[in-house]
Design a protein around this motif. Structure first.
Motif, PDB file in Angstrom:
ATOM      1  N   THR A   1      48.260  46.971  36.827  1.00  0.00           N
ATOM      2  CA  THR A   1      47.162  46.112  37.250  1.00  0.00           C
ATOM      3  C   THR A   1      47.553  45.260  38.458  1.00  0.00           C
TER       4      THR A   1
ATOM      5  N   ILE B   1      38.165  43.048  32.175  1.00  0.00           N
ATOM      6  CA  ILE B   1      38.244  41.693  32.704  1.00  0.00           C
ATOM      7  C   ILE B   1      36.830  41.134  32.845  1.00  0.00           C
TER       8      ILE B   1
ATOM      9  N   TYR C   1      40.340  38.203  42.333  1.00  0.00           N
ATOM     10  CA  TYR C   1      39.491  39.364  42.071  1.00  0.00           C
ATOM     11  C   TYR C   1      39.122  40.169  43.312  1.00  0.00           C
TER      12      TYR C   1
ATOM     13  N   ARG D   1      40.288  43.518  42.069  1.00  0.00           N
ATOM     14  CA  ARG D   1      40.265  43.736  40.622  1.00  0.00           C
ATOM     15  C   ARG D   1      38.817  43.793  40.146  1.00  0.00           C
TER      16      ARG D   1
ATOM     17  N   ASN E   1      36.300  45.850  36.726  1.00  0.00           N
ATOM     18  CA  ASN E   1      36.295  46.800  35.612  1.00  0.00           C
ATOM     19  C   ASN E   1      36.143  48.229  36.107  1.00  0.00           C
TER      20      ASN E   1
ATOM     21  N   TYR F   1      39.552  49.312  37.313  1.00  0.00           N
ATOM     22  CA  TYR F   1      40.448  49.509  36.176  1.00  0.00           C
ATOM     23  C   TYR F   1      40.087  50.770  35.392  1.00  0.00           C
TER      24      TYR F   1
ATOM     25  N   ASP G   1      31.946  43.368  30.040  1.00  0.00           N
ATOM     26  CA  ASP G   1      32.958  42.431  30.523  1.00  0.00           C
ATOM     27  C   ASP G   1      33.806  41.920  29.364  1.00  0.00           C
TER      28      ASP G   1
ATOM     29  N   THR H   1      39.349  34.972  26.505  1.00  0.00           N
ATOM     30  CA  THR H   1      40.132  34.840  27.726  1.00  0.00           C
ATOM     31  C   THR H   1      40.103  33.408  28.241  1.00  0.00           C
TER      32      THR H   1
ATOM     33  N   ALA I   1      40.973  37.275  33.229  1.00  0.00           N
ATOM     34  CA  ALA I   1      41.881  38.403  33.405  1.00  0.00           C
ATOM     35  C   ALA I   1      42.968  38.465  32.344  1.00  0.00           C
ATOM     36  N   HIS I   2      43.284  37.332  31.729  1.00  0.00           N
ATOM     37  CA  HIS I   2      44.338  37.270  30.713  1.00  0.00           C
ATOM     38  C   HIS I   2      43.731  36.784  29.402  1.00  0.00           C
TER      39      HIS I   2
END
Length: 226
Positions: free
Chosen positions: A101, A141, A158, A161, A163, A166, A197, A203, A207-208
């Protein structure tokens, strides 16, 4: 050809110091690990996975210990450069890998990080031929909700980054698994909202994940861990 000279050196010095210090700590801890156990390895998405706490507080019903060797801001090139400390010193029987990622987020060319990923798998199979390797689909995310960051921080995180990115990258990882005698697993069921999402209650930054998100992941992983 090994791409071990492409580790990111333009990270903030505090991040580089953290990475180096954590690798040193892992190297020390590796001297006391038991072989033939389970290994989690990857970037921050592995580092913050509270698997040690889960093992201590929950009855997981496993006959093996799970060791975590995740490091934040790690790329595929970083992992290639430190495979002894992060993988081989532990001699695991199973490896669960979530890496890539940051390559996507740092806009590393797709061909480069997929080549790195392939070489990681080739080295594992050469040195740990009996080890089962699980390649994890990337977690979803949430780039639309607000988590208190300012506009600049949001755009920086982002810019590369999403979805969609990914999902495409996960398909590439699934192909790598087919080509390199590994198993691709998607353990993301229950993490997304109606729009696909990452759920905001799971989260702290989009993202985490929070521990409750990783608890869902762990439950999905159990068939592979046993």
């Amino acid at each position: 050809m090994t791409n071990k000279t492409t580790e990111l050196t333009n990270l903030h010095p505090d991040i580089l110091k953290f990475q180096n210090d954590l690798r040193k700590r892992y190297a020390t801890e590796n001297k006391a690990v038991k072989p033939d156990q389970i290994l989690f390895v990857g970037s921050s998405l592995m580092e913050i996975f509270p698997i040690a706490r889960f093992q201590e507080e929950q009855q997981l019903g496993l006959d093996k210990v799970i060791y975590n060797r995740g490091i934040r801001a790690t790329t595929t090139a970083d992992l290639l450069a430190h495979m002894d400390t992060l993988i081989f010193d532990l001699q695991p029987s199973k490896i669960f890998m979530n890496i890539g990622t940051n390559d996507i987020g740092f806009n590393v060319p797709k061909e480069d990080y997929l080549n790195n990923y392939a070489e990681i798998l080739d080295e594992i199979h050469a040195r740990l031929p009996k080890t089962t390797v699980y390649l994890m689909a990337y977690y979803p995310i949430n780039v639309t909700a607000s988590f208190g960051e300012d506009h600049h921080e949001h755009r920086a995180l982002y810019a590369h980054r999403s979805n969609a990115l990914y999902a495409a990258a996960s398909a590439d990882v699934a192909q790598l698994a087919r080509e390199h005698d590994a198993e691709f697993i998607n353990v993301n069921a229950g993490l997304t909202d109606a729009d696909g999402d990452l759920r905001t209650d799971l989260t702290f930054d989009g993202a985490h994940m929070l521990p409750q998100g990783f608890q869902i992941v762990l439950e999905n992983m159990m068939p592979y861990l046993k």
